[in-house]
Motif scaffolding. Structure first.
Motif, PDB file in Angstrom:
ATOM      1  N   ALA A 284      -3.065 -15.886   3.953  1.00 30.80           N
ATOM      2  CA  ALA A 284      -2.847 -16.590   5.222  1.00 30.80           C
ATOM      3  C   ALA A 284      -1.774 -15.958   6.091  1.00 30.80           C
ATOM      4  CB  ALA A 284      -2.495 -18.059   4.945  1.00 30.80           C
ATOM      5  N   ASN A 285      -0.777 -15.335   5.499  1.00 30.19           N
ATOM      6  CA  ASN A 285       0.336 -14.794   6.275  1.00 30.19           C
ATOM      7  C   ASN A 285       0.441 -13.272   6.212  1.00 30.19           C
ATOM      8  OD1 ASN A 285       1.430 -17.380   7.115  1.00 30.19           O
ATOM      9  ND2 ASN A 285       2.032 -17.668   4.970  1.00 30.19           N
ATOM     10  N   ILE A 286      -0.607 -12.607   5.769  1.00 29.45           N
ATOM     11  CA  ILE A 286      -0.539 -11.152   5.664  1.00 29.45           C
ATOM     12  C   ILE A 286      -0.464 -10.509   7.049  1.00 29.45           C
ATOM     13  CG2 ILE A 286      -3.063 -10.839   5.583  1.00 29.45           C
ATOM     14  CD1 ILE A 286      -2.537  -8.526   3.588  1.00 29.45           C
ATOM     15  N   ARG A 287       0.407  -9.540   7.187  1.00 29.85           N
ATOM     16  CA  ARG A 287       0.586  -8.810   8.450  1.00 29.85           C
ATOM     17  C   ARG A 287       0.855  -7.337   8.143  1.00 29.85           C
ATOM     18  NH1 ARG A 287      -0.670 -11.705  13.201  1.00 29.85           N
ATOM     19  NH2 ARG A 287      -0.137 -13.909  12.828  1.00 29.85           N
ATOM     20  N   ILE A 288       0.496  -6.485   9.080  1.00 31.15           N
ATOM     21  CA  ILE A 288       0.867  -5.078   8.984  1.00 31.15           C
ATOM     22  C   ILE A 288       2.304  -4.910   9.463  1.00 31.15           C
ATOM     23  CG2 ILE A 288       0.483  -2.770   9.947  1.00 31.15           C
ATOM     24  CD1 ILE A 288      -2.467  -3.256   9.857  1.00 31.15           C
ATOM     25  N   VAL A 289       3.141  -4.344   8.622  1.00 24.96           N
ATOM     26  CA  VAL A 289       4.516  -4.033   8.999  1.00 24.96           C
ATOM     27  C   VAL A 289       4.556  -2.714   9.772  1.00 24.96           C
ATOM     28  CG1 VAL A 289       6.821  -3.479   8.119  1.00 24.96           C
ATOM     29  CG2 VAL A 289       5.447  -5.258   7.006  1.00 24.96           C
ATOM     30  N   SER A 290       3.812  -1.728   9.262  1.00 21.99           N
ATOM     31  CA  SER A 290       3.798  -0.417   9.912  1.00 21.99           C
ATOM     32  C   SER A 290       2.611   0.374   9.412  1.00 21.99           C
ATOM     33  CB  SER A 290       5.097   0.350   9.589  1.00 21.99           C
ATOM     34  OG  SER A 290       5.079   1.634  10.166  1.00 21.99           O
ATOM     35  N   THR A 291       1.998   1.137  10.305  1.00 28.41           N
ATOM     36  CA  THR A 291       1.045   2.159   9.875  1.00 28.41           C
ATOM     37  C   THR A 291       1.780   3.491   9.903  1.00 28.41           C
ATOM     38  OG1 THR A 291       0.244   2.304  12.161  1.00 28.41           O
ATOM     39  CG2 THR A 291      -1.050   0.978  10.623  1.00 28.41           C
ATOM     40  N   ALA A 292       1.271   4.442   9.137  1.00 22.85           N
ATOM     41  CA  ALA A 292       1.961   5.716   8.980  1.00 22.85           C
ATOM     42  C   ALA A 292       2.073   6.480  10.294  1.00 22.85           C
ATOM     43  CB  ALA A 292       1.231   6.572   7.950  1.00 22.85           C
ATOM     44  N   ASN A 293       3.157   7.225  10.439  1.00 23.84           N
ATOM     45  CA  ASN A 293       3.315   8.093  11.603  1.00 23.84           C
ATOM     46  C   ASN A 293       2.347   9.259  11.556  1.00 23.84           C
ATOM     47  OD1 ASN A 293       5.415   6.546  12.610  1.00 23.84           O
ATOM     48  ND2 ASN A 293       6.995   7.788  11.627  1.00 23.84           N
ATOM     49  N   HIS A 294       1.930   9.625  10.351  1.00 27.54           N
ATOM     50  CA  HIS A 294       1.037  10.774  10.194  1.00 27.54           C
ATOM     51  C   HIS A 294      -0.076  10.404   9.232  1.00 27.54           C
ATOM     52  CE1 HIS A 294      -0.507  14.773   9.431  1.00 27.54           C
ATOM     53  NE2 HIS A 294       0.282  15.258  10.365  1.00 27.54           N
ATOM     54  N   ILE A 295      -1.313  10.595   9.657  1.00 31.67           N
ATOM     55  CA  ILE A 295      -2.442  10.289   8.791  1.00 31.67           C
ATOM     56  C   ILE A 295      -2.428  11.206   7.575  1.00 31.67           C
ATOM     57  CG2 ILE A 295      -4.069  11.886   9.913  1.00 31.67           C
ATOM     58  CD1 ILE A 295      -6.181   9.589   9.635  1.00 31.67           C
ATOM     59  N   GLY A 296      -2.842  10.677   6.450  1.00 31.33           N
ATOM     60  CA  GLY A 296      -2.852  11.455   5.216  1.00 31.33           C
ATOM     61  C   GLY A 296      -4.010  12.438   5.191  1.00 31.33           C
ATOM     62  N   VAL A 297      -3.689  13.708   5.088  1.00 22.42           N
ATOM     63  CA  VAL A 297      -4.694  14.775   5.053  1.00 22.42           C
ATOM     64  C   VAL A 297      -4.847  15.249   3.611  1.00 22.42           C
ATOM     65  CG1 VAL A 297      -5.301  17.086   5.859  1.00 22.42           C
ATOM     66  CG2 VAL A 297      -4.163  15.476   7.420  1.00 22.42           C
ATOM     67  N   ARG A 298      -6.037  15.140   3.079  1.00 21.53           N
ATOM     68  CA  ARG A 298      -6.262  15.605   1.702  1.00 21.53           C
ATOM     69  C   ARG A 298      -6.538  17.094   1.644  1.00 21.53           C
ATOM     70  NH1 ARG A 298      -8.558  10.471   1.822  1.00 21.53           N
ATOM     71  NH2 ARG A 298      -7.578   9.077   0.298  1.00 21.53           N
TER      72      ARG A 298
END
Length: 432
Positions: A284-298
């Motif tokens: 019920a209270n889940i929120r995004i705090v932050s998404t990464a500054n750089h996408i993960g490149v495999r």
């Protein structure tokens, strides 16, 4: 129709510093390389494009370290220092989560203690190679403009092999025939959930069941993620990391494609979290705090070295006299084609623990250049195994130790005495 061009005027570029070793890229491999080099007595410069050290560990918010359990030296030291900060949670296996913000500060402190000169917000854009094929300068762009960095030895720890490519090194990319690469993933930090209430959805390091449960809940919320094995990792208190997306077909070598992958992934993550929140209950209270500054490149460039780690090496569990890293992680290929599945697998192949030799870290086409991390010399299958960050640290440590010895002795890395490198690595292990 030909593309319009602008002919850039020639200019004199200031050579900012002359060092023994210049490391390009401050991710897990680059930081380890810089620390090992500086502890080996070399004047060392570390150049990083982001605003912090750690790469995928920090600006990428990975939050989960794989194949570190058998690594000594700097990896073991990092683990111990994270524990002293209460910034790490061990799993049921050997993998573990950590606090990305604590990791940033820790890596900065370790570089400062070792005497590494760190330059953030600095991107490698070109390289100068002498006529005999010796790399002499790394050229960067930053707020300070275009600058050159001279050194006796260079280490490419950019992940995508940017320095090596600009120096003219050959490389491979993707699957041998199709060129397909593993997808990118954008990590997110989330909060507002209770660790006890979501324990059945949280990765414990050995069990895949939490992924299936989490996928079921996302689908119940009307959101089918682009990654069929979404993973929730507990970091500390009520803070978690989430990996739930795949960006297929995007090239790490094209800024426009990385941009579109990032924008698309961020939208998807917010839709997924909004969907989970709509379920109520533990979400019920889940929120995004932050998404990464750089996408993960495999997967980026695999630079040609003096040895190529191969699928056959994995199958044979090969040993090398000049081994610098023993890899225990298996083949892990995230789907390169969503029409054939959106999870991960091993292409029906099996592996045994195997060695990465120093020769795979030494560039074949340019002298004075080593690689560390996922841009070392290997084939597609081998890369899917050694690319994880526990191995990146071990490779960086070896590259840094070798570079320091070579720079101080004024020899090329391929001419080093293996015993000297082994002794240098042993000294690093004894500093813990």
């Amino acid at each position: 129709m030909s593309q319009a061009v602008y002919e850039e005027p020639s200019q004199q570029i200031p050579i900012l510093v002359t060092a023994d070793v210049v490391v390009c890229g401050g991710g897990p491999a680059g930081v380890a390389a810089a620390i090992a080099s500086a502890r080996g007595g070399a004047r060392t410069v570390l150049l990083e494009n982001q605003g912090c050290l750690g790469g995928i560990w920090t600006s990428g918010l990975l939050s989960w370290i794989i194949d570190a359990g058998n690594k000594k030296g700097l990896m073991r030291e990092i683990v111990a220092r994270l524990d002293r900060r209460k910034a790490r949670i061990a799993s049921s296996g050997e993998d573990f989560t950590y606090d990305p913000e604590e990791m940033k500060l820790l890596l900065e402190e370790m570089c400062e203690e070792a005497g590494v000169t760190v330059m953030l917000h600095t991107r490698v854009v070109h390289a100068a190679v002498e006529g005999a094929g010796r790399l002499t300068l790394a050229i960067t762009e930053s707020k300070s403009g275009r600058q050159a960095w001279a050194a006796s030895l260079f280490i490419d720890a950019t992940g995508d092999g940017d320095l090596a490519a600009r120096a003219g090194c050959r490389f491979d990319l993707g699957r041998p025939r199709s060129g397909e690469t593993q997808p990118m993933s954008l990590m997110a930090l989330v909060a507002g959930i209770n660790p006890d209430e979501v324990a059945v959805y949280t990765m414990d390091g050995v069990n895949e069941t939490p992924k299936a449960r989490l996928l079921e809940r996302m689908e119940q919320a009307g959101q089918t993620p682009s990654y069929a094995a979404p993973s929730l990792f507990h970091i500390r208190d009520g803070l978690f990391a989430l990996m739930a997306n795949h960006e297929y077909g995007a090239s790490a070598l094209q800024a426009s494609q990385v941009t579109q992958a990032t924008l698309h992934a961020r939208k998807e993550l917010h839709r997924i979290i909004d969907g989970l929140r709509s379920l109520g209950g533990e979400w019920a209270n889940i929120r995004i705090v932050s998404t990464a500054n750089h996408i993960g490149v495999r997967e980026g460039r695999r630079i040609h070295g003096r040895y190529t780690v191969s699928e056959q090496d994995l199958q044979a569990g090969i040993w090398h006299e000049d081994a610098v890293c023993r890899v225990r992680y298996g083949i892990d290929i995230h789907s390169t084609n969503p029409d054939q599945g959106k999870g991960f697998g091993d292409d029906g192949k099996r592996s045994l623990p195997y060695d990465i030799p120093l020769r795979a870290l030494i560039a074949a086409d340019v002298d004075g250049l080593l690689m560390a991390g996922r841009c070392i010399s290997g084939d597609f299958i081998a890369h899917s195994s050694y690319r994880v960050t526990g191995n990146a640290v071990a490779m960086g440590q070896a590259a840094g130790a070798a570079a320091a010895i070579a720079a101080i002795a004024n020899v090329l890395p391929q001419h080093l005495n293996g015993a000297d490198i082994a002794q240098a690595l042993q000294r690093l292990e004894e500093t813990n």
